[in-house]
Design an enzyme around this catalytic site. Sequence first.
Site, PDB file in Angstrom:
ATOM      1  N   HIS A  73       0.465  -0.979   0.240  1.00 23.58           N
ATOM      2  CA  HIS A  73       0.187   0.234  -0.078  1.00 23.58           C
ATOM      3  C   HIS A  73       1.055   1.043  -0.002  1.00 23.58           C
ATOM      4  CE1 HIS A  73       0.424   0.666   4.524  1.00 23.58           C
ATOM      5  NE2 HIS A  73       0.459  -0.676   4.610  1.00 23.58           N
ATOM      6  N   ASP A  75      -0.479   4.309   0.992  1.00 25.34           N
ATOM      7  CA  ASP A  75      -0.305   5.310   1.651  1.00 25.34           C
ATOM      8  C   ASP A  75       0.201   4.911   2.940  1.00 25.34           C
ATOM      9  OD1 ASP A  75      -2.650   2.821   1.949  1.00 25.34           O
ATOM     10  OD2 ASP A  75      -3.494   3.819   3.602  1.00 25.34           O
ATOM     11  N   ASP A 105       5.920   0.879   6.502  1.00 24.54           N
ATOM     12  CA  ASP A 105       5.116   0.706   6.926  1.00 24.54           C
ATOM     13  C   ASP A 105       4.773   1.499   5.745  1.00 24.54           C
ATOM     14  OD1 ASP A 105       2.433  -0.413   6.413  1.00 24.54           O
ATOM     15  OD2 ASP A 105       1.782   0.601   8.235  1.00 24.54           O
ATOM     16  N   GLU A 137      -5.527   1.527   2.961  1.00 25.86           N
ATOM     17  CA  GLU A 137      -5.260   0.168   3.302  1.00 25.86           C
ATOM     18  C   GLU A 137      -5.076   0.615   4.866  1.00 25.86           C
ATOM     19  OE1 GLU A 137      -3.656  -2.632   5.694  1.00 25.86           O
ATOM     20  OE2 GLU A 137      -2.794  -0.986   5.868  1.00 25.86           O
TER      21      GLU A 137
HETATM   22 ZN   LIG Z   1       1.060  -1.869   6.293  1.00 29.71          ZN
END
Ligand SMILES: [Zn+2]
Length: 390
Positions: A73, A75, A105, A137
């Site tokens: 992802h 975002d 992340d 996400e």
């Molecule tokens: Zn994540």
Amino acid sequence: MSDLDRCQSILADLIAFPSVSSESNLSVIHYIADRLERAGARVEVLTDVSGTKANLFATLGPERAGGLVLSGHTDVVPVADQPWRSDPFKMVERDGRLYGRGTCDMKGFIATCLTKLDTLKAATCDHPIHFAFTHDEEVGCLGARDLVDVLKARDIRPAMALIGEPTQMRVIEGHKGCCEYTVTFTGAEGHGSAPEKGVNAIEYAVRYINRLLVLRQALIDRCPPGSRFDPPHTTINIGGLKGGHAHNVIAGKATLEWEMRPTSLADYDLVQRDLAQYVGDVLLPDMQAIAPQAEITTEVIGEVAGLTPMDENAARDLLYRLTGANTADVVPFGTEAGLFQEIGMSAVICGPGSIDQAHKPDEYVERDQLCQAMAVLDRLGETYGRHDRD
Ligand SMILES: [Zn+2]
């Protein structure tokens, strides 16, 4: 320039796009699209209805079923009110760690993919490698939901998905789902001296909560033996209850926020069925007997599918070969993996960085983790095509 230095420089570029879920992700998507196109991938940018968000789906290699999707992802979570030591959107290196919002992340994984495009491309004579980079996400896997719908609608059938969420390169084959709801109770206001003449929304919300607590116990009681989740059963949490105006007014409105983390689709169905029945057969008739306009509405904030551990999982087995691992774990956090599993693909989670750093101030990924992730992609390049990928 070494691969690690190139990867670090791409990651710095990615971090500089402040693609917080509340903002547009178009600029980071176009950056990724450009790199993929230059490597010879067929790239599609799929914009959502708002026109401010997009998923990216790209393919290296032949146009055919099967193959692997590398997924992540674009975002990131907000940085507001977090005490960062440096600008979260300007990546800095300290002691072998790369700091910035999204480093673990999960832009670190995306950066490793973009660094290794030539290696991956060379491996795709017979079978495609796809890339799925999504929006939103962090607010309920909204982008991935649209993306799997597109794959289904176009009959694009990859066999496997690798989701590069931060696992410190451990192989992960399962996680619970995460479902969040806001339930609004609309009753009828009135004077506090005559409770029977109104419909007290808070009281009905409390009855609903009591039902949730009964369900919570039932879910503990029906926990399958040998479950590897922690805690092993499906959980229900009451997150918030708001309503009412004053001591002497019957509360006309109440809103309840709650969540469920199901270990299986069966538990999810049980809770949904039970609540629908309880509302339809008990609560609503009671409310409407006094005020016909009374209602209970449920807003789905997000429903992230769980990733159910399977005896047969080709994606997990592929990651065993690539990492040398021979066991897979389950994790307490949700990912997009379950959505791929829902459309019949095998899915596995493995990526650089630790979830312990995700969503926190001074989020970082270690350079060594990026090295390990790129080594896995190298091995994928060497061995892809020699195993059953479809
Ligand atoms: Zn994540």
